[in-house]
Design a protein around this motif. Structure first.
Motif, mmCIF file in Angstrom:
data_model
loop_
_atom_site.group_PDB
_atom_site.id
_atom_site.type_symbol
_atom_site.label_atom_id
_atom_site.label_comp_id
_atom_site.label_asym_id
_atom_site.label_seq_id
_atom_site.Cartn_x
_atom_site.Cartn_y
_atom_site.Cartn_z
ATOM 1 N N CYS A 84 0.830 -1.357 -0.407
ATOM 2 C CA CYS A 84 -0.344 -0.139 -0.027
ATOM 3 C C CYS A 84 1.087 0.966 0.360
ATOM 4 O O CYS A 84 0.507 2.592 0.597
ATOM 5 N N VAL A 85 1.885 1.253 -0.493
ATOM 6 C CA VAL A 85 2.926 2.105 -0.065
ATOM 7 C C VAL A 85 2.346 4.281 -1.862
ATOM 8 O O VAL A 85 1.686 2.881 -3.047
ATOM 9 N N GLY A 86 2.832 4.845 -1.394
ATOM 10 C CA GLY A 86 2.616 5.687 -2.714
ATOM 11 C C GLY A 86 3.230 5.806 -3.629
ATOM 12 O O GLY A 86 4.350 4.717 -4.080
ATOM 13 N N THR A 87 2.651 6.026 -4.695
ATOM 14 C CA THR A 87 3.560 6.176 -6.061
ATOM 15 C C THR A 87 3.308 7.587 -5.908
ATOM 16 O O THR A 87 2.664 7.888 -7.400
ATOM 17 N N PRO A 88 3.905 8.287 -5.925
ATOM 18 C CA PRO A 88 3.347 10.097 -6.420
ATOM 19 C C PRO A 88 4.194 10.511 -8.123
ATOM 20 O O PRO A 88 4.929 9.362 -8.248
#
Ligand code: UGA
Length: 436
Positions: A84-88
């Motif tokens: 569930c980590v970010g993908t900025p």
């Protein structure tokens, strides 16, 4: 079989997913590299604002089912791992930064027990899941990887996780689908539609959905521009077209447009990926969607100048709202805060109020002035801007605050205030897309 779950990345998405899955009875291990965040979550303290989640988190941590750690080896106890980590947005590019997703999968790889399923929930460019799966199988041949896009809205995260309007799984085997059906059994029991897809389709579903939503908002904001030029009222127009069930009345709220950590970066990453795939032309329209969206912010600034004067130096502007939308403290790509910053750069003395997002806004723009209350914020103002439609602002009595401002002029950037009430109270009232 009762699965044990791990959730890698405990931001808005991960923390919500972890607490909700724990509330369904699973043992859940939340992992993040941010020690401060993990410390807070372990004590049952939510590091951000999300209605209902603070209470759920407290209950689940107290139950002992939900734990948090910075130690990746803890995932060895789990057999289903949600990424569930970010993908900025990547710096200097429209594309998504996949560093965190790749890092998360390689960080858990050494601890995967045979038969484990890694489930990506982050929003990624199409093709990422297949590539990650191949990489994973090299080091962990007995594991598998599936994709399960997340459609939760901030502000409704708990509701959207426990009662989603659909579940989409991208899988390459029946077994992976079976595991996910077991995990989501309580949600499926509510009659939630289940869509099995291949990996690329599951990745595309997510960005297609967000692109459609962004398009709807920019469509109505384009209509707002035309309404202004032609002397129409976009709020009436939206209401009228919305009665057609093929169009629907949701996401037709004209105003300063979309922001947040998802819609803006997702449409840009989608364009970048389509170009890589040789399908650039298919998504050219998203460039226009982005441009219309950013133009809405500029239109507010133009309106401020038209109402006050070209040179804004020293003029006092009060801004209600800093979050990218109400019921959230998220200021990522917030249209409200962007307008605040642009006006400050133009020399105006900008004072901002937000019921929940003030701390985050201060971190991003420490040079802006912040007021503890909405009333204090407007003291001596030459103009008031309503930019995030919190209920608190709708409840304000325009008569009561008229005596606090220098000149009673308000621009409703969200088409959410009662125009008749404000004008009847002696205010000059502007709204985007509503020619007076
Ligand atoms: C969005 C999607 O709605 C979710 O389905 C998705 O899961 C999520 O992105 C994500 O990709 O993680 P969210 O970013 O929480 O959710 O916010 P939205 O409710 O979609 O609002 C986005 C922006 O559009 C806000 O700035 C809001 O003010 C603006 N908006 C929304 C309008 O300007 N007009 C509208 O009619 C609706």
């Amino acid at each position: 079989m009762k699965h044990v779950l791990s959730v890698i990345g405990t931001g808005y998405l991960g923390a919500t997913h972890a607490a909700c899955m724990s509330s369904l009875g699973f043992t859940v291990i939340g992992v993040d590299t941010d020690e401060v965040k993990i410390g807070q979550l372990s004590r049952g303290e939510l590091p951000f604002y999300e209605p209902g989640l603070d209470e759920l988190l407290r209950t689940e941590v107290a139950s002992g089912r939900l734990t948090f750690t910075t130690d990746f080896s803890a995932v060895a106890d789990a057999d289903v791992h949600f990424v569930c980590v970010g993908t900025p947005q990547k710096k200097g590019s429209l594309a998504a930064d996949l560093t965190y997703v790749e890092g998360a999968v390689s960080a858990i790889a050494p601890y995967l027990k045979p038969g484990s399923l890694v489930v990506g929930k982050s929003t990624v460019p199409v093709g990422t899941a297949s590539r990650l799966r191949e990489q994973l199988l090299k080091t962990s041949p007995q594991a598998d990887l599936a994709w399960n896009p997340e459609f939760l809205r901030e502000g409704f995260a708990v509701e959207d996780t426990l009662r989603p309007n659909r579940l989409v799984v991208g899988v390459t085997s029946d077994r992976a689908e079976e595991i996910l059906k077991e995990v989501y059994e309580p949600v499926l029991a509510l009659g939630t539609p289940w869509i099995r897809a291949d990996l690329p389709t599951s990745e595309l579903v997510k960005v297609a959905a967000n692109s459609f939503l962004a398009t709807k908002i920019s469509f109505i904001n384009a209509m707002a521009e035309v309404c202004e030029a032609a002397g129409g009222d976009v709020t009436v127009l939206a209401q009228a077209i919305g009665y057609d069930p093929r169009i629907g009345n949701k996401f037709l709220q004209a105003g300063i447009g979309f922001g947040g950590g998802c819609l803006p970066k997702d449409i840009r990453a989608f364009m970048a990926r389509a170009e890589e795939l040789g399908a650039k032309q298919a998504l050219e329209f998203l460039r226009e969607i982005d441009a219309i969206n950013l133009r809405a912010r500029q239109r507010v600034i133009d309106l401020v100048r038209a109402e006050l004067k070209e040179d804004l130096t020293g003029l006092k502007i009060a801004i209600w709202g800093a979050a990218f939308k109400p019921e959230s403290d998220d200021v990522r790509d917030s249209p409200a805060l962007d307008i605040a910053a642009q006006l400050a750069t133009a020399g105006a003395i900008v004072t901002v109020h937000d019921p929940k997002a003030m701390e985050n806004a201060k971190k991003r723009f420490p040079t802006l002035t912040f007021s503890a209350t909405a009333k204090e914020c407007v003291a001596g103002a030459d103009l008031v801007l309503h930019l995030t439609e919190w209920r608190e602002y709708r409840d304000i009595d325009p008569k009561e605050i008229k005596s606090l401002v220098k000149s009673p002029i308000i621009i409703d950037g969200r088409n959410a205030l009662n125009r008749d009430l404000w004008t009847a109270s002696g205010w000059k009232f502007h709204a985007l897309g509503r020619a007076n």
